[in-house]
Design an enzyme around this catalytic site. Sequence first.
Site, PDB file in Angstrom:
ATOM      1  CB  CYS A   1      80.237 -17.336  40.111  1.00 55.46           C
ATOM      2  SG  CYS A   1      80.139 -15.565  40.760  1.00 55.46           S
TER       3      CYS A   1
ATOM      4  CB  CYS B   1      84.489  -7.629  38.504  1.00 60.09           C
ATOM      5  SG  CYS B   1      84.257  -8.474  40.213  1.00 60.09           S
TER       6      CYS B   1
END
Length: 426
Positions: A160, A354
Amino acid sequence: MAHIVIVGAGTGGMPAAYELRAALGRAHRITVVNATDYFQFVPSNPWVGVGWRTRADISFPIRPYLERKDIAFIAQPVTRIAADQNRLTLADGQTLDYDYLVLTTGPKLAFDEVPGAGPHGGYTQSVCTVEHAEAAYAAYQDFLNAPGPAIIGAFQGASCFGPAYEYAFILEADLRKRRLRDRVPMTYVTSEPYIGHLGLGGVGDSKGLLEHELRNRHIQWITNAKVTRVEAGTMHVAEHNAQGEVIQEHALPFAFSMMLPAFKGVDAVAAVAGLCNPRGFVLVDAHQRSPRYPNIFAAGVGIAIPPVEATPVPTGAPKTGYMIESMVTAIVHNLRDELAGRPVQAQGTWNAICLADMGDTGAAFVALPQIPPRNVNWFKQGKWVHLAKIAFEKYFIRKMKAGTSEPVYEKYMLKALGIERLKEHA
């Protein structure tokens, strides 16, 4: 009447509970089990880490909102899953039987894989949880009284990377606002093979755009980096080439550091025989179902997804919000069909969408599907992304309190990006 138990009440578990209640009506019991009694909006943690948000801004008590929808809630960690007996054991000793189990636990943070890493007995900070972000802000306040070098990034095995970039840019922007930027040399250290890889093999021109932003903000970087150990004030980094050979050893001084860890599966889940891969991530089929235990479904960061590609230093593939939402919706549809005696058919889509804040601007990317080759490969930046992320935070938290089951990313994110029609390419 079936009893469906959801373990984990984060950005996957809370929507799963609401969607299941909407899909099944009151005909079946739903219980949510979570280690804490509060929900936290994890994407806002980088802001908490510099004091731009507080815990009260991004968290709220879970129980009243779930119970309003006739969803039971237990605030206890799960210590054991007896999958053959359909039973959970909780930290307080009570047991809970289930007919179907939905695992949305999130990850275990593997700071222990790097000596000296992490906020618990180590020398680096984290923004993986709101508690970690609060500790990072406390350390940052001390740092402001005695500025020095700062290291931001992600350890080897991390999957991540977005929050690491976010925190680097947000920290830099905050230091500029405080007129302290000139006293803080900054280095971005990452296991990615190049800037903008993001665990995705890059998205659009993410490499060029993010390198430009780092250069423009005078942030140095080291890629293909493996952190061998962290000591008080010094991070030891082995830099590798494309063949995985060490080409330089760095001993980087720092007065403040935030480094994201690699993830593993949580202990109680990882301990179930045949449920997980060696890292403790749940193995699932195309319908988010365990091949070994057909009444166990899983979604989110805790499932097994292979890396997009082999990299000289290990990196993992991220599970973004849109992907998690898609997995959850597939589970809901499949449980509804299962309970109605129909074959399960729904499948999640591995798409990445995102919004990443950069302090005073931002970057947005869309990868459909997440793993190349892609139908859509899109990356843009601008102040509008910073504003869109603020709006999305407020929208998502409001949705979690209202208990609505509409898909967040399809309703808001795609429209906000002006590319709703890209769903056709999923």
